[in-house]
Design an enzyme around this catalytic site. Structure first.
Site, PDB file in Angstrom:
ATOM      1  N   HIS A 106      -1.772   0.600   0.067  1.00  0.00           N
ATOM      2  CA  HIS A 106      -2.154  -0.851  -0.023  1.00  0.00           C
ATOM      3  C   HIS A 106      -1.880  -0.384  -2.099  1.00  0.00           C
ATOM      4  O   HIS A 106      -1.395   0.642  -2.490  1.00  0.00           O
ATOM      5  CB  HIS A 106      -3.290  -0.893  -0.409  1.00  0.00           C
ATOM      6  CG  HIS A 106      -4.658   0.484  -1.081  1.00  0.00           C
ATOM      7  ND1 HIS A 106      -5.005  -0.003  -2.129  1.00  0.00           N
ATOM      8  CD2 HIS A 106      -5.203   1.674  -0.607  1.00  0.00           C
ATOM      9  CE1 HIS A 106      -5.591   1.387  -2.683  1.00  0.00           C
ATOM     10  NE2 HIS A 106      -5.884   1.445  -1.536  1.00  0.00           N
ATOM     11  N   ASP A 108      -3.569  -2.903  -3.557  1.00  0.00           N
ATOM     12  CA  ASP A 108      -4.152  -3.221  -5.106  1.00  0.00           C
ATOM     13  C   ASP A 108      -5.257  -1.939  -5.907  1.00  0.00           C
ATOM     14  O   ASP A 108      -4.935  -1.050  -4.590  1.00  0.00           O
ATOM     15  CB  ASP A 108      -5.928  -4.262  -4.434  1.00  0.00           C
ATOM     16  CG  ASP A 108      -6.657  -3.710  -3.299  1.00  0.00           C
ATOM     17  OD1 ASP A 108      -5.849  -2.704  -2.515  1.00  0.00           O
ATOM     18  OD2 ASP A 108      -7.365  -3.715  -3.027  1.00  0.00           O
ATOM     19  N   ASP A 169      -4.267   5.702  -6.598  1.00  0.00           N
ATOM     20  CA  ASP A 169      -4.971   4.984  -5.212  1.00  0.00           C
ATOM     21  C   ASP A 169      -4.472   3.435  -5.528  1.00  0.00           C
ATOM     22  O   ASP A 169      -4.673   3.345  -5.883  1.00  0.00           O
ATOM     23  CB  ASP A 169      -6.050   5.003  -5.354  1.00  0.00           C
ATOM     24  CG  ASP A 169      -7.237   4.814  -4.230  1.00  0.00           C
ATOM     25  OD1 ASP A 169      -6.381   4.165  -3.185  1.00  0.00           O
ATOM     26  OD2 ASP A 169      -8.011   4.088  -4.091  1.00  0.00           O
ATOM     27  N   GLU A 203      -7.021  -3.532  -0.231  1.00  0.00           N
ATOM     28  CA  GLU A 203      -8.045  -2.111   0.691  1.00  0.00           C
ATOM     29  C   GLU A 203      -9.279  -2.141  -0.119  1.00  0.00           C
ATOM     30  O   GLU A 203     -10.264  -2.253   0.999  1.00  0.00           O
ATOM     31  CB  GLU A 203      -7.366  -1.429   0.516  1.00  0.00           C
ATOM     32  CG  GLU A 203      -7.351  -0.903   1.656  1.00  0.00           C
ATOM     33  CD  GLU A 203      -8.026   0.539   1.032  1.00  0.00           C
ATOM     34  OE1 GLU A 203      -8.562   1.639   1.764  1.00  0.00           O
ATOM     35  OE2 GLU A 203      -8.908   1.051  -0.413  1.00  0.00           O
ATOM     36  N   GLU A 204      -9.605  -2.653  -1.553  1.00  0.00           N
ATOM     37  CA  GLU A 204     -10.248  -1.966  -1.760  1.00  0.00           C
ATOM     38  C   GLU A 204     -11.514  -2.469  -2.142  1.00  0.00           C
ATOM     39  O   GLU A 204     -13.097  -2.151  -1.723  1.00  0.00           O
ATOM     40  CB  GLU A 204     -10.697  -1.853  -3.614  1.00  0.00           C
ATOM     41  CG  GLU A 204      -8.900  -0.852  -4.186  1.00  0.00           C
ATOM     42  CD  GLU A 204      -8.935   0.712  -3.561  1.00  0.00           C
ATOM     43  OE1 GLU A 204     -10.746   1.324  -3.320  1.00  0.00           O
ATOM     44  OE2 GLU A 204      -8.372   1.816  -3.247  1.00  0.00           O
ATOM     45  N   ASP A 226      -2.557   7.496   2.122  1.00  0.00           N
ATOM     46  CA  ASP A 226      -4.082   6.557   0.629  1.00  0.00           C
ATOM     47  C   ASP A 226      -5.534   7.651   0.634  1.00  0.00           C
ATOM     48  O   ASP A 226      -6.004   7.391   0.719  1.00  0.00           O
ATOM     49  CB  ASP A 226      -4.697   5.960   1.379  1.00  0.00           C
ATOM     50  CG  ASP A 226      -5.496   4.541   0.235  1.00  0.00           C
ATOM     51  OD1 ASP A 226      -5.101   5.008  -1.024  1.00  0.00           O
ATOM     52  OD2 ASP A 226      -5.956   4.150   0.944  1.00  0.00           O
ATOM     53  N   HIS A 408     -10.475   5.920  -7.868  1.00  0.00           N
ATOM     54  CA  HIS A 408     -11.394   4.750  -8.652  1.00  0.00           C
ATOM     55  C   HIS A 408     -11.789   4.845  -9.907  1.00  0.00           C
ATOM     56  O   HIS A 408     -13.279   4.455 -10.559  1.00  0.00           O
ATOM     57  CB  HIS A 408     -12.466   4.768  -8.014  1.00  0.00           C
ATOM     58  CG  HIS A 408     -12.143   4.171  -5.599  1.00  0.00           C
ATOM     59  ND1 HIS A 408     -12.842   3.730  -5.259  1.00  0.00           N
ATOM     60  CD2 HIS A 408     -10.726   3.729  -6.078  1.00  0.00           C
ATOM     61  CE1 HIS A 408     -11.639   2.879  -4.056  1.00  0.00           C
ATOM     62  NE2 HIS A 408     -10.870   4.009  -3.973  1.00  0.00           N
TER      63      HIS A 408
HETATM   64 ZN   LIG Z   1      -6.223   4.055  -1.523  1.00  0.00          ZN
END
Ligand SMILES: [Zn+2]
Length: 438
Positions: A106, A108, A169, A203-204, A226, A408
């Protein structure tokens, strides 16, 4: 006969191991590629009605499409939802003998922390000890909280500067897939079947995958790239339900409420108090599921409570639901005037329910991980993944490691070895599939 065959296999393995070490390098090292991609702000946003949730994700989508084309990918396209699709043609005599394998990452980054103006910092030849991030000395990647650092001695560790997340990520996953494609192009002696590629937005925030064109993607089996720690492969997610419990009371003017008012607050308090404390998110880990009261409203007239149920086993999930229903009965007995109801909805299921019928997906990933010189481990994901959703849409999709840690947050990091070994594993993986077809 068997031992002759075994030693022949050994010899073949040695030969292919040798072939791997003498590969022509990709046109751009994975680290350089990664450092380019993390500079592009692709933060997604919650509660948007459009996909992608933020236009800026298209900057990376369009760049990736251009680079895929330059790397010889076919049928490269960016969908109206910002999903990048491409196909890498196989180079076998008969590509139809190998299933089309998909790789998905992903684009984003998490809405939790800014991804604008990311300045990656390379801590060269890390020699142990805590890593203090230069722009904010309160941001410290400590060995105590990150024992994995002990395995990264001598490695070049990549962090952000303390003001943003890094975006490993999942730009690590994207860089690793792109470098795999680059390496395959430089080394036509590596045999592989047809490979499908997709880079997804949102995705997030859980929006992108709903727009995924499984049929158009063209893969029979796929992997999301991921994951985290080197060697970790995931073929399990939670099975998830959400319960909403409503406590219906009766409101009236408090001055004249005697014998009339039914205050729902006492019932919801009683219910919460009955919940066991040993199966909460804050008291569980590993394979142990939880029951998590996470939101609600309280008013005299009516109160509601929302509870997440999470378990790896469907039987365990059933038991959790039964517990919540039993507690309703207990509170109802104590507060007969309050009308209590419970509604339970299914969110998603453990992808293992499907993936158990496709053991080769995990087996081949294990084999490729070993060939990359790493120890493969299975790690159940205490959450859901895009792969889980795809799995239930008919595309079995476990998750592979990227080398990243601390997703994150500002303490996110990866390393040169993390990026290189993850890439190496992907290159081995497509070969494992090709070999098995013979
Ligand atoms: Zn991820």
């Amino acid at each position: 006969m068997k031992s002759v065959f075994a030693s022949l296999l050994c010899l073949l393995a040695l030969l292919s191991a040798h072939a791997q070490t003498s590969l022509k390098p990709p046109t751009e090292p994975v680290l350089d590629r990664f450092l380019r991609y993390v500079k592009i702000d692709t933060q997604s946003q919650e509660d948007q009605t459009t996909v992608p949730s933020t236009r800026k994700q298209l900057t990376l989508a369009n760049l990736l499409a251009k680079e895929l084309t330059a790397l010889g990918a076919e049928n490269v396209r960016v969908s109206e939802f910002g999903i990048v699709y491409a196909m890498i043609p196989g180079n076998l005599a008969d590509n139809s003998k190998v299933p089309v394998i998909g790789f998905i990452s992903h684009m984003d980054t998490s809405p939790a922390v800014s991804g604008a103006n990311v300045t990656a910092v390379i801590h060269k030849n890390y020699q142990g000890g805590d890593i203090v991030l230069p722009k904010d000395p309160t941001q410290i990647i400590s060995v105590a909280k990150n024992p994995i650092l002990k395995e990264r001695i001598g490695d070049d560790i990549i962090t952000a500067d303390g003001t943003t997340l890094l975006g490993s990520d999942d730009k690590a996953g994207i860089s690793e897939i792109m470098t795999m494609i680059d390496t395959l192009r430089q080394n036509p002696q590596i045999k592989h079947g047809t490979i499908a590629i997709a880079f997804t937005p949102d995705e997030e925030v859980g929006g992108g995958i709903e727009k995924f064109d499984v049929k158009g993607f063209g893969a029979k089996l796929a992997y999301t790239v991921d994951g985290g720690t080197l060697g970790e492969i995931s073929n399990e997610t939670w099975s998830a339900r959400t319960a909403t419990i409503t406590f219906q009371g009766k409101n009236t003017h408090p001055g004249t409420a005697k014998g009339i008012m039914i205050n729902s607050l006492f019932a919801i308090a009683d219910y919460l108090d009955r919940m066991p404390r040993d199966n909460q998110p804050e008291t569980t880990d590993g394979r142990v599921g939880f029951v998590h009261p996470y939101a609600g409203t309280i008013e005299v007239e009516a109160s509601t409570l929302k509870v997440l149920l999470r378990n790896f086993d469907l039987a365990g999930l059933e038991a959790q639901e039964k517990l919540l229903r039993d507690l309703v009965a207990q509170t109802q007995a104590k507060y007969p005037d309050v009308k209590i109801s419970i509604n339970v909805q299914e969110n998603y299921k453990n992808m293992k329910e499907v993936l158990k019928d496709y053991p080769e997906l995990t087996d081949n990933a294990f084999e490729a991980t070993k060939r990359a010189g790493l120890k493969p481990t299975l790690k159940p994901i205490r959450g859901g993944t895009d792969g889980a959703r795809l799995t239930f849409q008919g595309l079995p999709t476990p998750n592979l490691f990227t080398g990243g840690e601390n997703f994150h947050g500002k303490l996110e990091f990866n390393s040169q070895r993390g990026l290189e070994k993850s890439t190496e594993m992907l290159i081995h993986l497509v070969q494992v599939y090709a070999e098995k077809a013979k």
